[in-house]
Each structure stands twice: as structure tokens, then as C-alpha cells.
Design a protein around this motif. Structure first.
Motif, PDB file in Angstrom:
ATOM      1  N   ASP A  41       0.860  -1.185   0.000  1.00  0.00           N
ATOM      2  CA  ASP A  41       0.000   0.000   0.000  1.00  0.00           C
ATOM      3  C   ASP A  41       0.895   1.232   0.000  1.00  0.00           C
ATOM      4  OD1 ASP A  41      -1.801   2.029   0.482  1.00  0.00           O
ATOM      5  OD2 ASP A  41      -2.483   1.271   2.420  1.00  0.00           O
ATOM      6  N   VAL A  42       0.857   2.020  -1.070  1.00  0.00           N
ATOM      7  CA  VAL A  42       1.756   3.173  -1.194  1.00  0.00           C
ATOM      8  C   VAL A  42       1.168   4.454  -0.619  1.00  0.00           C
ATOM      9  CG1 VAL A  42       2.736   2.184  -3.296  1.00  0.00           C
ATOM     10  CG2 VAL A  42       0.945   3.940  -3.481  1.00  0.00           C
ATOM     11  N   HIS A  43      -0.076   4.416  -0.145  1.00  0.00           N
ATOM     12  CA  HIS A  43      -0.755   5.638   0.296  1.00  0.00           C
ATOM     13  C   HIS A  43      -1.278   5.435   1.713  1.00  0.00           C
ATOM     14  CE1 HIS A  43      -3.917   8.985  -0.794  1.00  0.00           C
ATOM     15  NE2 HIS A  43      -3.334   9.187   0.381  1.00  0.00           N
ATOM     16  N   ALA A  44      -0.428   5.722   2.683  1.00  0.00           N
ATOM     17  CA  ALA A  44      -0.785   5.617   4.093  1.00  0.00           C
ATOM     18  C   ALA A  44      -0.103   6.752   4.836  1.00  0.00           C
ATOM     19  CB  ALA A  44      -0.353   4.267   4.668  1.00  0.00           C
ATOM     20  N   HIS A  45      -0.700   7.211   5.926  1.00  0.00           N
ATOM     21  CA  HIS A  45      -0.217   8.426   6.582  1.00  0.00           C
ATOM     22  C   HIS A  45       0.147   8.214   8.038  1.00  0.00           C
ATOM     23  CE1 HIS A  45      -1.024  10.879   3.116  1.00  0.00           C
ATOM     24  NE2 HIS A  45      -2.286  10.478   3.064  1.00  0.00           N
ATOM     25  N   VAL A  46       1.002   9.111   8.511  1.00  0.00           N
ATOM     26  CA  VAL A  46       1.390   9.157   9.911  1.00  0.00           C
ATOM     27  C   VAL A  46       1.160  10.584  10.411  1.00  0.00           C
ATOM     28  CG1 VAL A  46       3.819   9.664   9.350  1.00  0.00           C
ATOM     29  CG2 VAL A  46       3.243   8.672  11.568  1.00  0.00           C
ATOM     30  N   LEU A  47       0.720  10.704  11.656  1.00  0.00           N
ATOM     31  CA  LEU A  47       0.516  12.003  12.292  1.00  0.00           C
ATOM     32  C   LEU A  47       1.696  12.269  13.211  1.00  0.00           C
ATOM     33  CD1 LEU A  47      -1.804  14.112  12.168  1.00  0.00           C
ATOM     34  CD2 LEU A  47      -2.623  13.174  14.329  1.00  0.00           C
ATOM     35  N   LEU A  48       2.226  13.494  13.162  1.00  0.00           N
ATOM     36  CA  LEU A  48       3.457  13.843  13.867  1.00  0.00           C
ATOM     37  C   LEU A  48       3.200  15.023  14.810  1.00  0.00           C
ATOM     38  CD1 LEU A  48       5.707  13.721  10.669  1.00  0.00           C
ATOM     39  CD2 LEU A  48       5.412  11.885  12.355  1.00  0.00           C
ATOM     40  N   PRO A  49       2.725  14.768  16.026  1.00  0.00           N
ATOM     41  CA  PRO A  49       2.399  15.864  16.953  1.00  0.00           C
ATOM     42  C   PRO A  49       3.560  16.803  17.226  1.00  0.00           C
ATOM     43  CG  PRO A  49       1.481  13.795  17.741  1.00  0.00           C
ATOM     44  CD  PRO A  49       2.362  13.446  16.580  1.00  0.00           C
ATOM     45  N   ARG A  50       4.786  16.314  17.205  1.00  0.00           N
ATOM     46  CA  ARG A  50       5.926  17.193  17.499  1.00  0.00           C
ATOM     47  C   ARG A  50       6.147  18.227  16.400  1.00  0.00           C
ATOM     48  NH1 ARG A  50      10.862  13.440  18.872  1.00  0.00           N
ATOM     49  NH2 ARG A  50      11.941  15.457  18.703  1.00  0.00           N
ATOM     50  N   VAL A  51       5.737  17.928  15.180  1.00  0.00           N
ATOM     51  CA  VAL A  51       5.807  18.930  14.123  1.00  0.00           C
ATOM     52  C   VAL A  51       4.828  20.061  14.415  1.00  0.00           C
ATOM     53  CG1 VAL A  51       5.377  19.378  11.667  1.00  0.00           C
ATOM     54  CG2 VAL A  51       6.624  17.324  12.370  1.00  0.00           C
ATOM     55  N   GLU A  52       3.652  19.697  14.868  1.00  0.00           N
ATOM     56  CA  GLU A  52       2.660  20.729  15.197  1.00  0.00           C
ATOM     57  C   GLU A  52       3.110  21.561  16.390  1.00  0.00           C
ATOM     58  OE1 GLU A  52       0.117  21.227  12.921  1.00  0.00           O
ATOM     59  OE2 GLU A  52       1.566  19.814  12.070  1.00  0.00           O
ATOM     60  N   GLU A  53       3.779  20.941  17.335  1.00  0.00           N
ATOM     61  CA  GLU A  53       4.332  21.695  18.465  1.00  0.00           C
ATOM     62  C   GLU A  53       5.394  22.679  17.985  1.00  0.00           C
ATOM     63  OE1 GLU A  53       5.825  18.741  21.120  1.00  0.00           O
ATOM     64  OE2 GLU A  53       3.843  17.861  21.510  1.00  0.00           O
ATOM     65  N   ALA A  54       6.167  22.296  16.990  1.00  0.00           N
ATOM     66  CA  ALA A  54       7.243  23.148  16.496  1.00  0.00           C
ATOM     67  C   ALA A  54       6.722  24.395  15.796  1.00  0.00           C
ATOM     68  CB  ALA A  54       8.137  22.363  15.540  1.00  0.00           C
TER      69      ALA A  54
ATOM     70  N   ARG B 240      -8.835   8.485  15.084  1.00  0.00           N
ATOM     71  CA  ARG B 240      -7.828   7.689  14.384  1.00  0.00           C
ATOM     72  C   ARG B 240      -6.403   7.959  14.864  1.00  0.00           C
ATOM     73  NH1 ARG B 240     -12.274   8.181  11.523  1.00  0.00           N
ATOM     74  NH2 ARG B 240     -12.803   6.677   9.881  1.00  0.00           N
ATOM     75  N   ILE B 241      -6.230   8.753  15.883  1.00  0.00           N
ATOM     76  CA  ILE B 241      -4.887   9.088  16.349  1.00  0.00           C
ATOM     77  C   ILE B 241      -4.069   7.845  16.705  1.00  0.00           C
ATOM     78  CG2 ILE B 241      -3.622  10.150  18.270  1.00  0.00           C
ATOM     79  CD1 ILE B 241      -5.476  12.551  18.018  1.00  0.00           C
ATOM     80  N   PRO B 242      -4.627   6.842  17.394  1.00  0.00           N
ATOM     81  CA  PRO B 242      -3.804   5.650  17.658  1.00  0.00           C
ATOM     82  C   PRO B 242      -3.285   4.984  16.388  1.00  0.00           C
ATOM     83  CG  PRO B 242      -5.724   5.673  19.095  1.00  0.00           C
ATOM     84  CD  PRO B 242      -5.928   6.767  18.084  1.00  0.00           C
ATOM     85  N   LEU B 243      -4.128   4.889  15.358  1.00  0.00           N
ATOM     86  CA  LEU B 243      -3.687   4.286  14.103  1.00  0.00           C
ATOM     87  C   LEU B 243      -2.637   5.143  13.400  1.00  0.00           C
ATOM     88  CD1 LEU B 243      -7.132   3.118  12.686  1.00  0.00           C
ATOM     89  CD2 LEU B 243      -5.324   1.635  13.578  1.00  0.00           C
ATOM     90  N   LEU B 244      -2.709   6.447  13.612  1.00  0.00           N
ATOM     91  CA  LEU B 244      -1.805   7.381  12.949  1.00  0.00           C
ATOM     92  C   LEU B 244      -0.474   7.545  13.664  1.00  0.00           C
ATOM     93  CD1 LEU B 244      -4.475  10.061  12.062  1.00  0.00           C
ATOM     94  CD2 LEU B 244      -2.897   9.089  10.384  1.00  0.00           C
ATOM     95  N   THR B 245      -0.393   7.118  14.910  1.00  0.00           N
ATOM     96  CA  THR B 245       0.799   7.398  15.702  1.00  0.00           C
ATOM     97  C   THR B 245       1.464   6.159  16.304  1.00  0.00           C
ATOM     98  OG1 THR B 245      -0.557   7.792  17.679  1.00  0.00           O
ATOM     99  CG2 THR B 245      -0.005   9.713  16.311  1.00  0.00           C
ATOM    100  N   GLU B 246       0.737   5.059  16.466  1.00  0.00           N
ATOM    101  CA  GLU B 246       1.272   3.894  17.161  1.00  0.00           C
ATOM    102  C   GLU B 246       1.575   2.782  16.148  1.00  0.00           C
ATOM    103  OE1 GLU B 246      -1.350   2.683  20.304  1.00  0.00           O
ATOM    104  OE2 GLU B 246      -1.780   4.773  20.863  1.00  0.00           O
ATOM    105  N   PRO B 247       2.832   2.453  15.958  1.00  0.00           N
ATOM    106  CA  PRO B 247       3.171   1.413  14.975  1.00  0.00           C
ATOM    107  C   PRO B 247       2.467   0.082  15.218  1.00  0.00           C
ATOM    108  CG  PRO B 247       5.138   2.611  15.613  1.00  0.00           C
ATOM    109  CD  PRO B 247       4.037   3.085  16.517  1.00  0.00           C
ATOM    110  N   ALA B 248       2.311  -0.311  16.472  1.00  0.00           N
ATOM    111  CA  ALA B 248       1.664  -1.600  16.753  1.00  0.00           C
ATOM    112  C   ALA B 248       0.221  -1.601  16.272  1.00  0.00           C
ATOM    113  CB  ALA B 248       1.733  -1.910  18.248  1.00  0.00           C
ATOM    114  N   ARG B 249      -0.482  -0.495  16.491  1.00  0.00           N
ATOM    115  CA  ARG B 249      -1.872  -0.417  16.012  1.00  0.00           C
ATOM    116  C   ARG B 249      -1.920  -0.417  14.488  1.00  0.00           C
ATOM    117  NH1 ARG B 249      -5.555   1.660  19.856  1.00  0.00           N
ATOM    118  NH2 ARG B 249      -7.112   1.458  18.206  1.00  0.00           N
ATOM    119  N   ARG B 250      -0.983   0.251  13.874  1.00  0.00           N
ATOM    120  CA  ARG B 250      -0.909   0.275  12.411  1.00  0.00           C
ATOM    121  C   ARG B 250      -0.697  -1.136  11.868  1.00  0.00           C
ATOM    122  NH1 ARG B 250       0.366   4.106   8.675  1.00  0.00           N
ATOM    123  NH2 ARG B 250       0.895   5.608  10.311  1.00  0.00           N
TER     124      ARG B 250
END
Length: 329
Positions: free
Chosen positions: A4-17, A50-60
Motif C-alpha cells: 500500500d503506497v498511500h498511508a499516513h502518519v501524524l506527527l504531533p511534534r511537528v505541530e508543536e514546532a 484515528r490518532i492511535p492508528l496514525l501514531t502507534e506502529p503496533a496499532r498500524r
């Protein structure tokens, strides 16, 4: 192997920056106007769920197992583009996005590969940030359909395209927002109509401007099946043949479909079959937009619904992506 070439990750530390920085509030106001209040009221709870799916590798990985996906190409949520940011902040935010995406994928390197970001609003920085992404172990970068005041055909991007070709980087064109603004601010038209329009405009700029002629080795994947472009290029071919002002590229526009890759996320088996016909079965790759609501939780099932011949199913399901990304299927 299903890739699957189209999947996303959420990066809270980028938003903090970027929090509290000049320009962020203006960018959010523009986004709100373009999407409209009803869409924003849905978007917030949808993303939070969807934050757990976007941030936790195990859930992904568990979700991938349920959907029959072996490998994901993970890219940052397009909300992290922040093309409003000034040069120093943009470089810092995008380098951080690259490092955090690589860290997320490192949790399962045999199943997760990543793409980073570059600051398109600062073309002079884009080649170096692309190199940073590759040095971090990522396979390339994700970009939007344009940056403020610049189309992807802008000559200022020539060094970026040259670096992408030189390094073999994958460039995933994934629009964020639509420049039709308030015309699409109801019924989620900003996404359902706006995203296909943005894909078509961005790819048309790459084709007609000669970017693909000058850089034939580029490895570009278009999200959302390339939008309206692949199945409506007859009109562009006609203009190229009949109007001198439409002849910016060396060959008929439709021929450039063979120089691009398209994900399969079109939400209609008939359209997917037509995409395979137009671009070729070797130019379509599986995409889910994991885990957002405008994606699919069953990308393999969506591919099966198109009833492609088994050889084409295997190609789209993983063989094409394996060849493009440079690993064995």
C-alpha cells in the motif's frame, strides 16, 4: 506481497514546532474558508478517533494484518505541509517530519517504509531537504499540488526535480486543499471535487511544461488515481495537436501517463479498470489513504472488485510497487 503506497502518519511534534508562529492562524483561516464549517465539524472528531492508528506502529501493523497488507509506504499527514512558514521554520519543521517519519517506520522496517516532506514554498531549500529525507532512510518525499504563488512547473523547482531524478527519490503528489476556495465549501466538495481537480492541474503542469521531458527518470506517484487527468486526456491531446499555445511538451499529453504511477484509490471499480487501461497495468499501485475516512479499510477488496485479470491484480497489488520502491516482492 501486498504493498500500500498511500498511508499516513501524524506527527504531533511537528505541530508543536510550528505552534504560535506568525502565519499559522492565517493559514488555518484560509483552510476553514475553503472547507466550510460543516466539514470542519466532522474532520476534528474523525481525526481524533484515528490518532492511535496514525501514531502507534503496533496499532498500524494490526490494522495492516486485518486488511491483508504486507507493506505500507507511510507519508506524513498533508496537514504537516505548512507551506506558509518562513524559511528557517520550514526547514526545521520538515527536517523534523523526516526524522520522525523514519523513526515511526523503524519500528517495523520490514513492513513500513517512509516518505518525508520538503518546503515547496522555498524552492532553494527543497533539494537539500530532499537529500536529508533520503539520508534519514526514507524513499523520497510527499508534496502538494502547488505552493502559494508557485505551480509545480515553476522553473524555480528545476534543482528539486534534478535532485529527485539523480537520487531516485519517489515523489508522491498528494494535494492538500483546493484553490477553488469557497465555491467548494459545502457538502465536502473541497475534497470530493477539489482533490481530483488539484491532481489534474498539478500533473498537467508537469506534463505541459516539459518537466517530464527534461527529467525522464523521475519516479512520481499521483494520489487518488491522478484525479480527473488519466481518463480525460483526450481533450488535452486534441489541444496539443491543434493549438500552438498548448504544445509545451514534446509528445501527446496522454503518452506521459507511461512516465507516472497512479494509486488505485478511485472508489469505483469501473474507474479503476479505466485507469488501468489508460495508464497501463504496470503504472497503477495499490493505495488506501490509511486510516482516513476518505480512504478504504479494505484496499485489497477494492482492487478485487475491479475484476482485473489475475496478472494485473498481482501487478497493481504489489509487484509494481516492489519494482518502483526497489525491493523484492
Amino acid at each position: 506481497m501486498i504493498i500500500d503506497v498511500h498511508a499516513h502518519v501524524l506527527l504531533p511534534r511537528v505541530e508543536e514546532a510550528v505552534a504560535g508562529q506568525p502565519g499559522l492562524d492565517v493559514a488555518r483561516e484560509l483552510d476553514a474558508r475553503r472547507n466550510g464549517p460543516e466539514a470542519l465539524a466532522v474532520n476534528g472528531p474523525m481525526v481524533r478517533a484515528r490518532i492511535p492508528l496514525l501514531t502507534e506502529p503496533a496499532r498500524r501493523l494490526s490494522a495492516m494484518d486485518r486488511s491483508g497488507v504486507d507493506v505500507q509506504l507511510v507519508s506524513p499527514s498533508p496537514s504537516h505541509y505548512h507551506y506558509w512558514a518562513e524559511a528557517e521554520l520550514a526547514q526545521r519543521a520538515h527536517r523534523l517530519a523526516n526524522e520522525l517519519t523514519a523513526e515511526h517506520c523503524a519500528a517495523a522496517p520490514d513492513r513500513l517504509r517512509g516518505l518525508g516532506l520538503v518546503p515547496l514554498q522555498h524552492p532553494d531549500s527543497a533539494p537539500a531537504i530532499l537529500s536529508h529525507a533520503m539520508e534519514a532512510g526514507l524513499l523520497g518525499v510527499q508534496i502538494s499540488s502547488h505552493a502559494p504563488g508557485r505551480e509545480l512547473s515553476d522553473p524555480a523547482y528545476e534543482p528539486f526535480w534534478a535532485r529527485a531524478e539523480e537520487t531516485g527519490a519517489v515523489v508522491f503528489v498528494h494535494p492538500f486543499g483546493c484553490t477553488l476556495d469557497e465555491r467548494l465549501n459545502r457538502w465536502y466538495l473541497s475534497n470530493t471535487v477539489g482533490q481530483p481537480v488539484e491532481n489534474a492541474v498539478a500533473l498537467s503542469h508537469l506534463i505541459f511544461s516539459g518537466v517530464l521531458d527534461r527529467h525522464p527518470g523521475l519516479r512520481i506517484i499521483a494520489a487518488h488515481g491522478g484525479g480527473y487527468l488519466p481518463t480525460h486526456l483526450g481533450r488535452s491531446d486534441h489541444a496539443w495537436r491543434t493549438r500552438p499555445d498548448a504544445a509545451g511538451c514534446e509528445h501527446p499529453p496522454s503518452s506521459y501517463l507511461r512516465r507516472l504511477w497512479f494509486d488505485s484509490l478511485v472508489h469505483d471499480p469501473h474507474v479503476l479498470r479505466e485507469l488501468v487501461r489508460a495508464a497501463g497495468a504496470d503504472r497503477v499501485v495499490l493505495g488506501s489513504d490509511f486510516p482516513f475516512d476518505m480512504g478504504t479499510s479494505d484496499p485489497v477488496g477494492a482492487l478485487r472488485a475491479a475484476e482485473l485479470p489475475e496478472q494485473e491484480f498481482r501487478a497493481v497489488g504489489g509487484e509494481n510497487a516492489a519494482a518502483l520502491l526497489g525491493f523484492s516482492s
